[in-house]
Write an enzyme that holds these catalytic residues in place. Structure first.
Site, mmCIF file in Angstrom:
data_model
loop_
_atom_site.group_PDB
_atom_site.id
_atom_site.type_symbol
_atom_site.label_atom_id
_atom_site.label_comp_id
_atom_site.label_asym_id
_atom_site.label_seq_id
_atom_site.Cartn_x
_atom_site.Cartn_y
_atom_site.Cartn_z
ATOM 1 N N HIS A 169 -8.371 1.638 -1.303
ATOM 2 C CA HIS A 169 -8.762 1.429 -2.472
ATOM 3 C C HIS A 169 -8.772 0.016 -2.940
ATOM 4 O O HIS A 169 -7.841 -0.553 -2.325
ATOM 5 C CB HIS A 169 -8.024 2.045 -3.416
ATOM 6 C CG HIS A 169 -6.656 2.298 -3.258
ATOM 7 N ND1 HIS A 169 -5.921 2.812 -2.408
ATOM 8 C CD2 HIS A 169 -5.630 1.483 -4.138
ATOM 9 C CE1 HIS A 169 -4.424 2.535 -2.342
ATOM 10 N NE2 HIS A 169 -4.294 1.768 -3.455
ATOM 11 N N HIS A 220 -7.603 -2.452 -6.455
ATOM 12 C CA HIS A 220 -7.269 -2.457 -7.834
ATOM 13 C C HIS A 220 -8.026 -3.432 -8.482
ATOM 14 O O HIS A 220 -8.255 -4.440 -7.960
ATOM 15 C CB HIS A 220 -5.760 -2.770 -7.789
ATOM 16 C CG HIS A 220 -4.797 -2.100 -6.992
ATOM 17 N ND1 HIS A 220 -3.707 -1.221 -7.623
ATOM 18 C CD2 HIS A 220 -4.606 -2.024 -5.525
ATOM 19 C CE1 HIS A 220 -3.222 -0.706 -6.741
ATOM 20 N NE2 HIS A 220 -3.581 -0.996 -5.651
ATOM 21 N N GLN A 269 0.816 -1.127 0.098
ATOM 22 C CA GLN A 269 -0.104 -0.084 0.023
ATOM 23 C C GLN A 269 0.984 1.289 0.117
ATOM 24 O O GLN A 269 1.860 1.380 0.766
ATOM 25 C CB GLN A 269 -0.925 0.032 1.168
ATOM 26 C CG GLN A 269 -1.972 1.142 1.209
ATOM 27 C CD GLN A 269 -2.929 1.098 2.222
ATOM 28 O OE1 GLN A 269 -2.937 0.495 3.276
ATOM 29 N NE2 GLN A 269 -3.941 2.092 2.203
#
Ligand code: 5GP
Ligand code: ZN
Length: 114
Positions: free
Chosen positions: A100, A102, A94
């Site tokens: 978030h 991917h 990270q």
């Protein structure tokens, strides 16, 4: 958060190629793609990592994955397959501390991941 990259992209203060913009979630093309398709699925709410998630965020995380599913469907990735990854902590890769996922596709995916 004022100095957070993904909060700034959400507000339009930093440019990015947005491929989806919803009420709670947006998605952009990764600036340094690791596969022919490499999107980032991002909640508008600032959470530094999965470790900030609370029970009240359960629906939000479902919504993020649902956006991933719909984008994958739109890009016809269902038959070839795709991978959704959530790196948590610098040791796991990270680098942006606004949570978030991917979404990666378009090349063979190895397992276990490196
Ligand atoms: P992480 O390493 O935190 O799991 O993922 C962060 C991702 O954000 C990386 O894949 C990186 O390439 C991407 N990224 C970093 N800065 C930017 C940027 O300014 N714009 C876009 N579109 N992606 C970025
Ligand atoms: Zn943020």
């Amino acid at each position: 958060m004022g100095d957070c990259l993904f909060c700034q992209i959400d507000k339009g203060e930093i440019p990015a190629e947005k491929v989806y913009d919803g009420e709670e979630v947006y998605a952009i093309k990764d600036v340094n793609p690791q596969a022919p398709t490499h999107l980032l699925l991002i909640p508008k709410k600032h959470l530094s990592s999965l470790m900030d998630m609370e029970v009240t965020d359960e629906r939000l995380f479902g919504a993020i994955l649902n956006v991933g599913k719909h984008l994958a469907k739109k890009m016809n990735l269902e038959s070839s397959g795709f991978r959704i990854v959530l790196n948590t902590g610098s040791g796991a890769g990270q680098s942006v501390f606004h949570v978030h996922f991917h979404l990666l596709a378009g090349r063979p995916m190895k397992w276990p991941p490196g």
